[in-house]
Scaffold this motif. Structure first.
Motif, PDB file in Angstrom:
ATOM      1  N   SER A 257      11.208  -5.635  -9.211  1.00 50.42           N
ATOM      2  CA  SER A 257      10.570  -6.121  -8.027  1.00 50.42           C
ATOM      3  C   SER A 257       9.314  -6.666  -8.411  1.00 50.42           C
ATOM      4  CB  SER A 257      10.648  -5.167  -7.099  1.00 50.42           C
ATOM      5  OG  SER A 257      12.026  -4.704  -6.562  1.00 50.42           O
ATOM      6  N   PHE A 258       8.613  -5.908  -9.303  1.00 51.62           N
ATOM      7  CA  PHE A 258       7.214  -6.238  -9.595  1.00 51.62           C
ATOM      8  C   PHE A 258       7.464  -7.531 -10.634  1.00 51.62           C
ATOM      9  CE2 PHE A 258       3.579  -5.912 -12.554  1.00 51.62           C
ATOM     10  CZ  PHE A 258       2.479  -6.059 -11.544  1.00 51.62           C
TER      11      PHE A 258
ATOM     12  N   LEU B  52       0.174  -5.104  -4.667  1.00 50.49           N
ATOM     13  CA  LEU B  52      -0.039  -5.051  -5.947  1.00 50.49           C
ATOM     14  C   LEU B  52      -0.382  -3.859  -6.593  1.00 50.49           C
ATOM     15  CD1 LEU B  52      -1.382  -8.769  -7.209  1.00 50.49           C
ATOM     16  CD2 LEU B  52       0.843  -7.938  -7.632  1.00 50.49           C
ATOM     17  N   ILE B  53      -1.410  -3.281  -5.837  1.00 47.96           N
ATOM     18  CA  ILE B  53      -1.823  -2.058  -6.096  1.00 47.96           C
ATOM     19  C   ILE B  53      -0.794  -1.008  -5.978  1.00 47.96           C
ATOM     20  CG2 ILE B  53      -3.686  -0.212  -5.779  1.00 47.96           C
ATOM     21  CD1 ILE B  53      -5.553  -2.446  -5.267  1.00 47.96           C
ATOM     22  N   GLY B  54      -0.176  -1.094  -4.745  1.00 47.22           N
ATOM     23  CA  GLY B  54       1.020  -0.041  -4.466  1.00 47.22           C
ATOM     24  C   GLY B  54       2.079  -0.127  -5.517  1.00 47.22           C
ATOM     25  N   PHE B  55       2.543  -1.345  -5.688  1.00 47.51           N
ATOM     26  CA  PHE B  55       3.530  -1.473  -6.932  1.00 47.51           C
ATOM     27  C   PHE B  55       3.191  -1.038  -8.252  1.00 47.51           C
ATOM     28  CE2 PHE B  55       5.992  -4.725  -4.568  1.00 47.51           C
ATOM     29  CZ  PHE B  55       7.179  -4.481  -5.027  1.00 47.51           C
ATOM     30  N   VAL B  56       1.895  -1.270  -8.549  1.00 47.94           N
ATOM     31  CA  VAL B  56       1.319  -0.393  -9.898  1.00 47.94           C
ATOM     32  C   VAL B  56       1.581   0.856  -9.982  1.00 47.94           C
ATOM     33  CG1 VAL B  56      -0.488  -0.163 -11.372  1.00 47.94           C
ATOM     34  CG2 VAL B  56       0.230  -2.644 -10.443  1.00 47.94           C
ATOM     35  N   THR B  57       1.223   1.317  -8.703  1.00 45.33           N
ATOM     36  CA  THR B  57       1.019   2.972  -8.363  1.00 45.33           C
ATOM     37  C   THR B  57       2.560   3.469  -8.571  1.00 45.33           C
ATOM     38  OG1 THR B  57      -0.787   2.881  -6.884  1.00 45.33           O
ATOM     39  CG2 THR B  57       0.307   4.765  -7.052  1.00 45.33           C
ATOM     40  N   LEU B  58       3.356   2.779  -7.640  1.00 44.04           N
ATOM     41  CA  LEU B  58       4.849   3.212  -7.750  1.00 44.04           C
ATOM     42  C   LEU B  58       5.401   3.131  -9.384  1.00 44.04           C
ATOM     43  CD1 LEU B  58       6.245   1.572  -4.592  1.00 44.04           C
ATOM     44  CD2 LEU B  58       6.043   4.191  -5.073  1.00 44.04           C
ATOM     45  N   ILE B  59       5.130   2.174  -9.978  1.00 43.33           N
ATOM     46  CA  ILE B  59       5.482   2.377 -11.342  1.00 43.33           C
ATOM     47  C   ILE B  59       4.959   3.152 -12.348  1.00 43.33           C
ATOM     48  CG2 ILE B  59       5.453   0.840 -13.434  1.00 43.33           C
ATOM     49  CD1 ILE B  59       5.809  -1.680 -11.553  1.00 43.33           C
ATOM     50  N   VAL B  60       3.732   3.462 -11.929  1.00 46.06           N
ATOM     51  CA  VAL B  60       3.248   4.615 -12.893  1.00 46.06           C
ATOM     52  C   VAL B  60       3.783   5.907 -12.502  1.00 46.06           C
ATOM     53  CG1 VAL B  60       1.062   5.630 -13.262  1.00 46.06           C
ATOM     54  CG2 VAL B  60       1.186   3.271 -13.246  1.00 46.06           C
ATOM     55  N   PHE B  61       3.841   6.309 -11.255  1.00 43.01           N
ATOM     56  CA  PHE B  61       4.394   7.616 -10.913  1.00 43.01           C
ATOM     57  C   PHE B  61       5.845   7.832 -10.670  1.00 43.01           C
ATOM     58  CE2 PHE B  61      -0.196   7.577  -9.757  1.00 43.01           C
ATOM     59  CZ  PHE B  61      -0.540   8.721 -10.283  1.00 43.01           C
ATOM     60  N   LYS B  62       6.362   6.773 -10.447  1.00 40.16           N
ATOM     61  CA  LYS B  62       8.060   6.810 -10.153  1.00 40.16           C
ATOM     62  C   LYS B  62       8.822   6.345 -11.529  1.00 40.16           C
ATOM     63  CE  LYS B  62       7.938   8.217  -6.004  1.00 40.16           C
ATOM     64  NZ  LYS B  62       8.927   9.522  -5.503  1.00 40.16           N
ATOM     65  N   ARG B  63       8.275   5.355 -11.926  1.00 38.36           N
ATOM     66  CA  ARG B  63       8.997   4.571 -13.282  1.00 38.36           C
ATOM     67  C   ARG B  63      10.617   4.422 -13.133  1.00 38.36           C
ATOM     68  NH1 ARG B  63       6.158   8.376 -17.896  1.00 38.36           N
ATOM     69  NH2 ARG B  63       4.034   8.605 -16.686  1.00 38.36           N
ATOM     70  N   GLU B  64      10.707   3.738 -12.077  1.00 39.51           N
ATOM     71  CA  GLU B  64      11.993   3.369 -11.558  1.00 39.51           C
ATOM     72  C   GLU B  64      12.238   2.063 -11.723  1.00 39.51           C
ATOM     73  OE1 GLU B  64      15.665   2.866  -9.574  1.00 39.51           O
ATOM     74  OE2 GLU B  64      13.959   1.910  -8.691  1.00 39.51           O
ATOM     75  N   LEU B  65      13.509   1.712 -12.271  1.00 33.50           N
ATOM     76  CA  LEU B  65      13.942   0.307 -12.865  1.00 33.50           C
ATOM     77  C   LEU B  65      13.838  -0.909 -11.484  1.00 33.50           C
ATOM     78  CD1 LEU B  65      16.612   0.998 -15.589  1.00 33.50           C
ATOM     79  CD2 LEU B  65      14.227   0.098 -15.882  1.00 33.50           C
ATOM     80  N   HIS B  66      14.378  -0.442 -10.589  1.00 30.58           N
ATOM     81  CA  HIS B  66      14.448  -1.561  -9.495  1.00 30.58           C
ATOM     82  C   HIS B  66      13.061  -1.795  -9.083  1.00 30.58           C
ATOM     83  CE1 HIS B  66      16.896  -3.670  -6.227  1.00 30.58           C
ATOM     84  NE2 HIS B  66      15.624  -3.709  -5.858  1.00 30.58           N
ATOM     85  N   THR B  67      12.057  -0.730  -9.017  1.00 38.01           N
ATOM     86  CA  THR B  67      10.737  -1.052  -8.826  1.00 38.01           C
ATOM     87  C   THR B  67       9.927  -2.076  -9.684  1.00 38.01           C
ATOM     88  OG1 THR B  67      10.543   0.974  -7.674  1.00 38.01           O
ATOM     89  CG2 THR B  67       8.460  -0.135  -8.157  1.00 38.01           C
ATOM     90  N   ILE B  68      10.380  -1.637 -10.918  1.00 43.38           N
ATOM     91  CA  ILE B  68       9.551  -2.590 -11.942  1.00 43.38           C
ATOM     92  C   ILE B  68      10.361  -3.901 -11.937  1.00 43.38           C
ATOM     93  CG2 ILE B  68       9.867  -3.015 -14.759  1.00 43.38           C
ATOM     94  CD1 ILE B  68      10.104   0.217 -14.756  1.00 43.38           C
TER      95      ILE B  68
ATOM     96  N   VAL C 200      14.810 -14.549  -2.358  1.00 45.37           N
ATOM     97  CA  VAL C 200      16.274 -14.439  -1.828  1.00 45.37           C
ATOM     98  C   VAL C 200      16.798 -14.454  -3.638  1.00 45.37           C
ATOM     99  CG1 VAL C 200      18.326 -15.358  -1.243  1.00 45.37           C
ATOM    100  CG2 VAL C 200      16.253 -15.070  -0.035  1.00 45.37           C
ATOM    101  N   VAL C 201      16.509 -15.527  -4.207  1.00 44.88           N
ATOM    102  CA  VAL C 201      17.270 -15.693  -5.809  1.00 44.88           C
ATOM    103  C   VAL C 201      16.954 -14.365  -6.436  1.00 44.88           C
ATOM    104  CG1 VAL C 201      17.032 -16.849  -7.717  1.00 44.88           C
ATOM    105  CG2 VAL C 201      17.148 -18.122  -5.368  1.00 44.88           C
ATOM    106  N   TRP C 202      15.753 -13.916  -6.608  1.00 43.75           N
ATOM    107  CA  TRP C 202      15.424 -12.703  -7.311  1.00 43.75           C
ATOM    108  C   TRP C 202      16.191 -11.427  -6.901  1.00 43.75           C
ATOM    109  CZ3 TRP C 202      13.630 -12.521 -12.179  1.00 43.75           C
ATOM    110  CH2 TRP C 202      13.322 -11.258 -12.647  1.00 43.75           C
ATOM    111  N   PHE C 203      16.357 -11.156  -5.447  1.00 44.49           N
ATOM    112  CA  PHE C 203      16.993 -10.303  -5.014  1.00 44.49           C
ATOM    113  C   PHE C 203      18.299 -10.091  -5.672  1.00 44.49           C
ATOM    114  CE2 PHE C 203      19.720  -7.960  -2.220  1.00 44.49           C
ATOM    115  CZ  PHE C 203      19.161  -6.778  -1.849  1.00 44.49           C
ATOM    116  N   PHE C 204      19.077 -11.233  -5.414  1.00 47.83           N
ATOM    117  CA  PHE C 204      20.450 -11.070  -5.791  1.00 47.83           C
ATOM    118  C   PHE C 204      20.640 -11.335  -7.312  1.00 47.83           C
ATOM    119  CE2 PHE C 204      20.767 -12.482  -1.461  1.00 47.83           C
ATOM    120  CZ  PHE C 204      21.966 -11.819  -1.004  1.00 47.83           C
ATOM    121  N   PHE C 205      19.730 -11.733  -7.987  1.00 47.96           N
ATOM    122  CA  PHE C 205      19.712 -11.726  -9.485  1.00 47.96           C
ATOM    123  C   PHE C 205      19.609 -10.393  -9.878  1.00 47.96           C
ATOM    124  CE2 PHE C 205      17.286 -11.456 -13.562  1.00 47.96           C
ATOM    125  CZ  PHE C 205      18.197 -12.331 -14.362  1.00 47.96           C
ATOM    126  N   THR C 206      18.608  -9.618  -9.296  1.00 42.90           N
ATOM    127  CA  THR C 206      18.574  -8.241  -9.718  1.00 42.90           C
ATOM    128  C   THR C 206      19.857  -7.315  -9.506  1.00 42.90           C
ATOM    129  OG1 THR C 206      16.118  -8.443  -9.214  1.00 42.90           O
ATOM    130  CG2 THR C 206      17.245  -6.187  -9.176  1.00 42.90           C
TER     131      THR C 206
END
Length: 238
Positions: free
Chosen positions: A62-63, A44-60, A177-183
């Motif tokens: 996934s979170f 979770l901490i890794g995801f928050v860090t990636l979102i703050v510094f990368k701000r990439e929609l796929h990462t958001i 699986v469902v969320w990956f294909f939905f994304t």
């Protein structure tokens, strides 16, 4: 299910500071597994860090799937209301219900989603085909080991029964699986429009879904820009 013998033997539990994950005092294996069960927090901490510094929609996205997964787990626990093994063994629990295991559901969502991301989302972009596939396989095996370790830790530390961990894994894998294909099929086509919103541009939110291997892309672009700046700097100094 924990055996009656396990529950009847009084254990002196020690708590890991801040997290309140407990393990039997003097049990080195239990202590290692207690730290292993903290991996979802690290993720979770890794995801928050990636979102703050990368701000990439796929990462958001996934979170967002992880948050949805946790919401489903909370709902299932309060519908099924199955108690944890050895009731009263732990005094620092956030909920008395154990079906399904939230740790197991979380880690299997993450691992299954990451498997699909590695093999379906990321594509080969350079000539190192064998090396590329090798590190994917090694990473996949490592993640599988992590998921099994986290799941086992919940049973060993008497937080859950085997069935609670198993069904947590099934629920997490299914939602992953469902969320990956939905994304991929629903959200990804919308990412360019979302990235073009004024608020997205203000917060520097970006869409990299059309870039097959973002790691390789960022490496080559950064290296190229660094060389250009170094060349310009050298020209000014002459």
């Amino acid at each position: 299910m924990a055996s009656e013998e396990q529950c009847s033997v009084p254990l002196r539990w020690r708590s890991i500071s801040l997290t309140h994950i407990e393990f039997p005092a003097g049990d080195l294996t239990g202590q290692v597994l207690a730290y292993t069960s903290l991996l979802p927090i690290a993720i979770l901490i890794g995801f928050v860090t990636l979102i703050v510094f990368k701000r990439e929609l796929h990462t958001i996205s996934s979170f967002g799937g992880l948050v949805l997964n946790e919401g489903v787990n909370w709902l299932l626990k309060h519908i099924l209301r199955e108690p944890r093994p050895c009731e009263g063994a732990h005094t620092t629990l956030t909920t008395e219900y154990g079906m399904p295991s939230s740790h197991s559901q979380f880690i299997w969502f993450f691992v299954v989603y990451f498997f699909l991301f590695l093999y379906l989302r990321m594509h080969q972009t350079n000539n190192a085909r064998c090396v590329e596939l090798l590190w994917r396989h090694i990473l996949s095996i490592t993640l599988l080991g992590v998921a099994l370790s986290v799941s086992y830790s919940r049973v060993y530390l008497l937080y859950h029964t085997w069935s609670q961990v198993f069904y947590g894994g099934v629920a997490g894998s299914t939602i992953g699986v469902v969320w990956f294909f939905f994304t991929q099929e629903v959200l990804t086509p919308l990412f360019p429009k979302i990235a073009a919103w004024p608020i997205s541009e203000f917060f520097l939110v970006r869409d990299t879904s059309l870039i097959p291997n973002i790691l390789w892309f960022e490496y080559t672009v950064t290296r190229s820009e660094a060389r250009n700046r170094q060349r310009k700097l050298g020209t000014k100094l002459q």
